[in-house]
Motif scaffolding. Structure first.
Motif, PDB file in Angstrom:
ATOM      1  N   THR A 380      26.681   4.904  -1.011  1.00  0.00           N
ATOM      2  CA  THR A 380      25.929   4.133  -1.999  1.00  0.00           C
ATOM      3  C   THR A 380      24.742   4.931  -2.475  1.00  0.00           C
ATOM      4  N   ASP A 381      24.393   4.770  -3.737  1.00  0.00           N
ATOM      5  CA  ASP A 381      23.235   5.455  -4.305  1.00  0.00           C
ATOM      6  C   ASP A 381      21.990   4.615  -4.234  1.00  0.00           C
ATOM      7  N   LYS A 382      22.084   3.379  -3.713  1.00  0.00           N
ATOM      8  CA  LYS A 382      20.935   2.491  -3.663  1.00  0.00           C
ATOM      9  C   LYS A 382      20.042   2.868  -2.489  1.00  0.00           C
ATOM     10  N   PRO A 383      18.802   3.249  -2.747  1.00  0.00           N
ATOM     11  CA  PRO A 383      17.909   3.622  -1.646  1.00  0.00           C
ATOM     12  C   PRO A 383      17.417   2.398  -0.904  1.00  0.00           C
ATOM     13  N   PRO A 384      17.012   2.532   0.342  1.00  0.00           N
ATOM     14  CA  PRO A 384      16.425   1.406   1.059  1.00  0.00           C
ATOM     15  C   PRO A 384      15.111   1.010   0.416  1.00  0.00           C
ATOM     16  N   LYS A 385      14.740  -0.247   0.592  1.00  0.00           N
ATOM     17  CA  LYS A 385      13.501  -0.750   0.009  1.00  0.00           C
ATOM     18  C   LYS A 385      12.314  -0.123   0.724  1.00  0.00           C
ATOM     19  N   SER A 386      11.484   0.620  -0.024  1.00  0.00           N
ATOM     20  CA  SER A 386      10.377   1.337   0.594  1.00  0.00           C
ATOM     21  C   SER A 386       9.352   0.398   1.176  1.00  0.00           C
ATOM     22  N   ALA A 387       9.184  -0.794   0.579  1.00  0.00           N
ATOM     23  CA  ALA A 387       8.171  -1.726   1.087  1.00  0.00           C
ATOM     24  C   ALA A 387       8.526  -2.210   2.476  1.00  0.00           C
ATOM     25  N   ASP A 388       9.840  -2.286   2.777  1.00  0.00           N
ATOM     26  CA  ASP A 388      10.261  -2.741   4.091  1.00  0.00           C
ATOM     27  C   ASP A 388      10.476  -1.582   5.047  1.00  0.00           C
ATOM     28  N   ARG A 389      10.486  -0.372   4.493  1.00  0.00           N
ATOM     29  CA  ARG A 389      10.905   0.760   5.289  1.00  0.00           C
ATOM     30  C   ARG A 389       9.766   1.447   6.030  1.00  0.00           C
ATOM     31  N   VAL A 390       8.567   1.531   5.413  1.00  0.00           N
ATOM     32  CA  VAL A 390       7.523   2.389   5.934  1.00  0.00           C
ATOM     33  C   VAL A 390       6.254   1.608   6.229  1.00  0.00           C
ATOM     34  N   LEU A 391       5.701   1.848   7.402  1.00  0.00           N
ATOM     35  CA  LEU A 391       4.393   1.329   7.741  1.00  0.00           C
ATOM     36  C   LEU A 391       3.351   2.417   7.571  1.00  0.00           C
ATOM     37  N   CYS A 392       2.129   1.997   7.332  1.00  0.00           N
ATOM     38  CA  CYS A 392       1.017   2.931   7.189  1.00  0.00           C
ATOM     39  C   CYS A 392       0.935   3.813   8.428  1.00  0.00           C
ATOM     40  N   LEU A 393       0.871   5.137   8.231  1.00  0.00           N
ATOM     41  CA  LEU A 393       0.851   6.031   9.393  1.00  0.00           C
ATOM     42  C   LEU A 393      -0.528   6.116  10.035  1.00  0.00           C
ATOM     43  N   ILE A 394      -1.525   5.446   9.440  1.00  0.00           N
ATOM     44  CA  ILE A 394      -2.853   5.418  10.040  1.00  0.00           C
ATOM     45  C   ILE A 394      -2.995   4.223  10.977  1.00  0.00           C
ATOM     46  N   CYS A 395      -2.788   3.009  10.435  1.00  0.00           N
ATOM     47  CA  CYS A 395      -2.958   1.810  11.262  1.00  0.00           C
ATOM     48  C   CYS A 395      -1.663   1.377  11.938  1.00  0.00           C
ATOM     49  N   MET A 396      -0.506   1.851  11.436  1.00  0.00           N
ATOM     50  CA  MET A 396       0.809   1.515  12.000  1.00  0.00           C
ATOM     51  C   MET A 396       1.039   0.005  12.030  1.00  0.00           C
ATOM     52  N   ASP A 397       0.416  -0.683  11.080  1.00  0.00           N
ATOM     53  CA  ASP A 397       0.517  -2.140  11.052  1.00  0.00           C
ATOM     54  C   ASP A 397       0.903  -2.624   9.661  1.00  0.00           C
ATOM     55  N   LYS A 398       0.121  -2.262   8.651  1.00  0.00           N
ATOM     56  CA  LYS A 398       0.371  -2.719   7.287  1.00  0.00           C
ATOM     57  C   LYS A 398       1.390  -1.824   6.598  1.00  0.00           C
ATOM     58  N   LYS A 399       2.044  -2.394   5.564  1.00  0.00           N
ATOM     59  CA  LYS A 399       3.025  -1.622   4.805  1.00  0.00           C
ATOM     60  C   LYS A 399       2.324  -0.667   3.845  1.00  0.00           C
ATOM     61  N   VAL A 400       3.006   0.415   3.528  1.00  0.00           N
ATOM     62  CA  VAL A 400       2.475   1.373   2.563  1.00  0.00           C
ATOM     63  C   VAL A 400       2.420   0.719   1.191  1.00  0.00           C
ATOM     64  N   ASP A 401       1.230   0.728   0.577  1.00  0.00           N
ATOM     65  CA  ASP A 401       1.082   0.127  -0.747  1.00  0.00           C
ATOM     66  C   ASP A 401       0.147   0.943  -1.633  1.00  0.00           C
ATOM     67  N   SER A 402       0.097   2.250  -1.380  1.00  0.00           N
ATOM     68  CA  SER A 402      -0.769   3.103  -2.189  1.00  0.00           C
ATOM     69  C   SER A 402      -0.188   4.505  -2.246  1.00  0.00           C
ATOM     70  N   VAL A 403      -0.643   5.268  -3.230  1.00  0.00           N
ATOM     71  CA  VAL A 403      -0.200   6.638  -3.396  1.00  0.00           C
ATOM     72  C   VAL A 403      -1.421   7.549  -3.409  1.00  0.00           C
ATOM     73  N   VAL A 404      -1.281   8.716  -2.790  1.00  0.00           N
ATOM     74  CA  VAL A 404      -2.373   9.681  -2.756  1.00  0.00           C
ATOM     75  C   VAL A 404      -2.346  10.511  -4.040  1.00  0.00           C
TER      76      VAL A 404
END
Length: 447
Positions: A380-404
């Motif tokens: 399948t070419d459908k990527p996994p949902k990034s909002a559900d896939r990655v947690l913030c690597l700093i706090c390891m609690d909240k989802k990633v919601d920003s770009v550097v």
């Protein structure tokens, strides 16, 4: 130390300093306010391996934490261009203490504060800063003993700074800032208060102290920080060998790290080898598949032997790179492209992500309840949902919601991103300079 002897000592110690008289006057005023600090001449080791003899103020400063006063061990190194260049400040934990890493203190004890970053003096010339390379203290040195005491224990309370010309930065005000910052977040804690799993086995301590590892204290702190935050990683001494090279015993972190892939959490088995000059040399990392697993040959970050190939390892810098950040990068990368697959089941279909709890192959509780995924990511070419896939690597609690900006990495929540930006730190993924943190929003499009 009597005043005549102190003057004589400082005159000799500051012989090669550019501003001898100014530095001597400031040191004497500082020692008068903080009597538990003592001037010594010691060897400072820079990142490039060069060494020089510098004057440093070593000892303890009183810090009030809640209702008690604690003596925090510090070492303040004065460069040869002082006061043009800000001091190099370190917390120096004793044998029964552990550094409490925070936004103001890194894992090596180096202190970072806005006051140091904004250091200014009438003698300051911006061109002087280029004369001093970034540095780290000699890890073989140990700090003075720290003792807990009441406010009436005889520890002198720091008095207000005497009047200074203009807004010049000085050591007394610097130490006052340190006391305030340390009172809000202590830079060290006693070993008895260490979180479970923060101790290293006796055999690991022995290999570190047998001069096998040149940067013993830094390596010890780096390993302890990693295994404390990732409980399923354990430290071992194992034999490392490569084709055409002799075998040797090295420290190895072995176990699993949790990875979020789509809506499930999976434990990926790893081995991380540390070489004798760690952290000057990057570790060598392998995915270690169990008997019911295979390497995902579609993953560009893992070769056929399971060896990891990551930009973070290629750009490894001893002063800025560490095991904890490395593992966080692994978690993000593996969340996008799993490095291993479970072997084909009875139906002949491959499971996309291994659900192994440890290197022995036991199933994790988190993955056992995870929903079944598609048969093969290649189907399948459908990527996994990034909002559900990655947690913030700093706090390891909240989802990633920003770009550097402007490197483009998405690896932090907006709150942590702002904190990293305010601290003027670099991108945790690629170490490039952060210009801004931009909040992102995921559109609610049905899949």
């Amino acid at each position: 130390m009597a005043t005549p002897k102190l003057k004589q000592f400082l005159k000799k110690a500051l012989a090669k300093y550019k501003h001898k008289d100014v530095t001597q006057k400031e040191v004497m005023a500082t020692l008068k306010h903080f009597e538990d600090l003592k001037p010594v001449v010691d060897t400072y080791v820079f990142n490039d391996g060069s060494q020089t003899e510098l004057l440093c103020l070593c000892g303890t400063i009183p810090v009030k934490i809640k209702a008690n006063t604690y003596n925090i061990p510090v070492c303040i190194w004065l460069t040869e261009f002082h006061p043009e260049i800000p001091p190099l400040v370190y917390v120096r934990p004793t044998g029964n203490m552990v550094i409490n890493e925070s936004k103001h203190v890194d894992m090596n004890g180096r202190v970072y504060m806005p006051y140091l970053h904004e250091w200014t003096h009438a003698l300051h010339r911006s061109s002087s800063a280029s004369c001093i390379p970034p540095a780290r203290t000699n890890p073989s040195r140990s700090g003075n003993a720290v003792q807990r005491s009441s406010s009436a224990s005889g520890v002198p309370a720091a008095r207000s700074s005497p009047s200074r010309t203009g807004n010049d930065s000085d050591l007394i005000v610097l130490i006052q800032h340190m006391r305030r910052v340390f009172s809000e977040e202590p830079p060290v804690f006693m070993r008895s208060a260490c979180p479970p799993g923060s101790y290293l086995p006796a055999e690991i301590e022995r290999i570190l102290t047998d001069k096998v590892y040149r940067n013993r204290q830094i390596t010890q702190l780096d390993v302890r920080n990693a295994v404390t935050n990732f409980k399923d990683l354990k430290v071992h001494v194992d034999v490392f060998s490569t084709p055409g090279a002799s075998k040797r015993e090295l420290l190895c972190l072995k176990g699993t790290v949790p990875v979020i892939y789509k809506e499930g959490t999976y434990n990926i088995p790893l081995k991380v080898w540390l070489f004798e000059d760690h952290p000057n040399a990057a570790p060598v990392c392998y995915v270690v598949p169990t008997t019911n697993m295979r390497i995902n040959d579609r993953c560009k970050h893992v070769n056929a032997n399971g060896k990891l190939q990551l930009p973070y390892l290629d750009d490894w810098k001893d002063a800025n790179s560490d095991l904890f950040s490395l593992i966080q990068v692994m978690r993000i990368v593996f969340g996008e492209e799993p490095p291993v697959y479970a072997l084909a089941d009875a139906s002949g279909a491959d499971n996309p992500v291994v659900s192994a709890g440890t290197t022995s192959g036991t199933a994790p509780t988190s993955a056992s309840s995870a929903p079944q995924q598609a048969a093969d990511p290649a189907a399948t070419d459908k990527p996994p949902k990034s909002a559900d896939r990655v947690l913030c690597l700093i706090c390891m609690d909240k989802k990633v919601d920003s770009v550097v900006y402007d490197c483009g990495h998405m690896c932090m929540c907006f709150e942590c991103g702002q904190a990293v930006l305010d601290a003027q730190a670099n991108c945790p993924m690629c170490r490039s300079k952060i210009k801004d943190i931009i909040r992102t929003y995921h559109a609610g499009v049905a899949e």
